[in-house]
Motif scaffolding. Structure first.
Motif, PDB file in Angstrom:
ATOM      1  N   ASN A 115      31.398  44.360  28.223  1.00 38.23           N
ATOM      2  CA  ASN A 115      30.467  45.076  29.089  1.00 38.23           C
ATOM      3  C   ASN A 115      30.870  45.047  30.576  1.00 38.23           C
ATOM      4  O   ASN A 115      30.031  44.890  31.458  1.00 38.23           O
ATOM      5  N   VAL A 116      32.159  45.145  30.813  1.00 35.12           N
ATOM      6  CA  VAL A 116      32.658  45.269  32.192  1.00 35.12           C
ATOM      7  C   VAL A 116      33.041  46.736  32.349  1.00 35.12           C
ATOM      8  O   VAL A 116      33.944  47.233  31.670  1.00 35.12           O
ATOM      9  N   LYS A 117      32.335  47.463  33.215  1.00 40.88           N
ATOM     10  CA  LYS A 117      32.502  48.922  33.219  1.00 40.88           C
ATOM     11  C   LYS A 117      32.866  49.498  34.584  1.00 40.88           C
ATOM     12  O   LYS A 117      32.554  50.651  34.875  1.00 40.88           O
ATOM     13  N   LYS A 118      33.484  48.668  35.413  1.00 40.78           N
ATOM     14  CA  LYS A 118      33.990  49.177  36.689  1.00 40.78           C
ATOM     15  C   LYS A 118      35.518  49.117  36.636  1.00 40.78           C
ATOM     16  O   LYS A 118      36.080  48.029  36.464  1.00 40.78           O
ATOM     17  N   PHE A 119      36.149  50.267  36.805  1.00 39.67           N
ATOM     18  CA  PHE A 119      37.592  50.330  36.562  1.00 39.67           C
ATOM     19  C   PHE A 119      38.293  51.182  37.610  1.00 39.67           C
ATOM     20  O   PHE A 119      37.874  52.318  37.886  1.00 39.67           O
ATOM     21  N   VAL A 120      39.348  50.623  38.198  1.00 39.90           N
ATOM     22  CA  VAL A 120      40.194  51.405  39.112  1.00 39.90           C
ATOM     23  C   VAL A 120      41.560  51.544  38.453  1.00 39.90           C
ATOM     24  O   VAL A 120      42.171  50.548  38.043  1.00 39.90           O
ATOM     25  N   TRP A 169      29.878  53.961  33.043  1.00 42.56           N
ATOM     26  CA  TRP A 169      31.164  53.492  33.589  1.00 42.56           C
ATOM     27  C   TRP A 169      31.297  53.961  35.043  1.00 42.56           C
ATOM     28  O   TRP A 169      30.868  55.077  35.379  1.00 42.56           O
ATOM     29  N   ASP A 170      31.886  53.120  35.894  1.00 43.78           N
ATOM     30  CA  ASP A 170      32.307  53.540  37.243  1.00 43.78           C
ATOM     31  C   ASP A 170      33.824  53.556  37.223  1.00 43.78           C
ATOM     32  O   ASP A 170      34.455  52.501  37.080  1.00 43.78           O
ATOM     33  N   ILE A 171      34.400  54.731  37.366  1.00 39.85           N
ATOM     34  CA  ILE A 171      35.864  54.840  37.236  1.00 39.85           C
ATOM     35  C   ILE A 171      36.441  55.525  38.480  1.00 39.85           C
ATOM     36  O   ILE A 171      35.924  56.546  38.928  1.00 39.85           O
ATOM     37  N   CYS A 172      37.494  54.922  38.995  1.00 36.44           N
ATOM     38  CA  CYS A 172      38.162  55.509  40.160  1.00 36.44           C
ATOM     39  C   CYS A 172      39.646  55.648  39.828  1.00 36.44           C
ATOM     40  O   CYS A 172      40.254  54.721  39.292  1.00 36.44           O
ATOM     41  N   ILE A 173      40.196  56.811  40.137  1.00 40.37           N
ATOM     42  CA  ILE A 173      41.621  57.052  39.860  1.00 40.37           C
ATOM     43  C   ILE A 173      42.351  57.245  41.188  1.00 40.37           C
ATOM     44  O   ILE A 173      41.955  58.089  41.999  1.00 40.37           O
TER      45      ILE A 173
END
Ligand SMILES: NC(=O)c1ccc[n+]([C@@H]2O[C@H](COP(=O)([O-])OP(=O)(O)OC[C@H]3O[C@@H](n4cnc5c(N)ncnc54)[C@H](O)[C@@H]3O)[C@@H](O)[C@H]2O)c1
Length: 219
Positions: A115-120, A169-173
């Protein structure tokens, strides 16, 4: 806040580690040293005066990666791990797809499980292929023209599908172009194993007479 840096012993990862520690953000580093070494970790500790946990593992190793999540209460992940040579990717496409694409899938599945949903994600300007219009804007057409770029584009699509399926989810590319330079201490910088694939370290090694010519990197 505790952030996992996969590939954190590498060039961009080690500088990010310094910045995060200087902002009092806890970090954990996972790296298999396929393109880095322990010196970078010592340097991060020396520059910041702070310690952190390190795991020498391949992030494709699901069991070991899960152990990292079990042993640390992580809030976010920044992924730098991956192979990054365009030339090598044309010679070893399967290695590139396996390490870059499968590796990120294992990582995302593990994050989901814990349940870790912050991803760069460290993507690349390579996803723009041969641009029709320059300067590029973020929404310019993307196109993969080599296996390395294709791995990055595929991961970007996976991330979009993941977000569409679950928008918690928080996703940054980040699409890096050609980062150059080194930390002002001179303790960390771009220090690839073997013959460099990026231009700057190649020029520096020729200038410092550690390698002889510049012809062989371009076929
Ligand atoms: N440096 C650039 O010019 C540039 C440009 C665009 C995109 N990028 C992307 O940014 C990211 C970081 O680039 P960098 O220049 O710091 O590269 P780097 O090679 O210095 O760092 C990547 C790190 O990941 C590690 N690694 C690779 N595969 C691994 C695996 N399976 N498990 C664990 N660790 C693994 C390597 O040992 C290395 O320490 C890469 O994904 C790269 O594709 C870099």
């Amino acid at each position: 806040m505790k952030v996992l840096l996969t590939g954190g012993a590498g060039y961009i990862g080690s500088h990010t580690a310094v910045e995060l520690l200087n902002k009092n953000i806890d970090i954990v580093i996972v790296d298999d040293f396929s393109n880095s070494n322990e010196k970078a970790l010592d340097a991060i500790r020396k520059i910041t005066g702070k310690d952190f946990k390190f795991y020498q593992i391949n992030y494709l190793d699901r069991e070991k990666l899960e152990k990292v999540f079990e042993e640390n209460k992580l809030d976010a992940v920044i992924n730098f791990a991956g192979f990054k040579s365009v030339r090598e990717s044309t010679e070893k496409p399967l290695d590139y797809y396996y390490n870059n694409v499968s590796g990120v899938i294992v990582l995302l599945q593990t994050m989901q499980k814990f349940n870790v949903k912050k991803f760069v994600f460290s993507s690349s300007a390579t996803v723009y292929g041969d641009p029709e219009i320059v300067p590029l804007t973020e929404d310019a057409k993307t196109e993969a023209i080599n296996p390395y770029g294709s791995t990055k584009l595929q991961i970007e699509r996976i991330l979009k599908d993941l977000y569409d399926s679950d928008n918690s989810w928080d996703i940054c590319i980040l699409r890096y172009f050609n980062p150059v330079g080194a930390h002002e201490s001179g303790l960390i910088g771009e220090e690839p194993q073997g013959i460099p694939n990026n231009l700057m370290p190649y020029i520096v090694r020729v200038a410092s007479r550690r390698i002889r010519g510049i012809i062989s990197i371009w076929k």
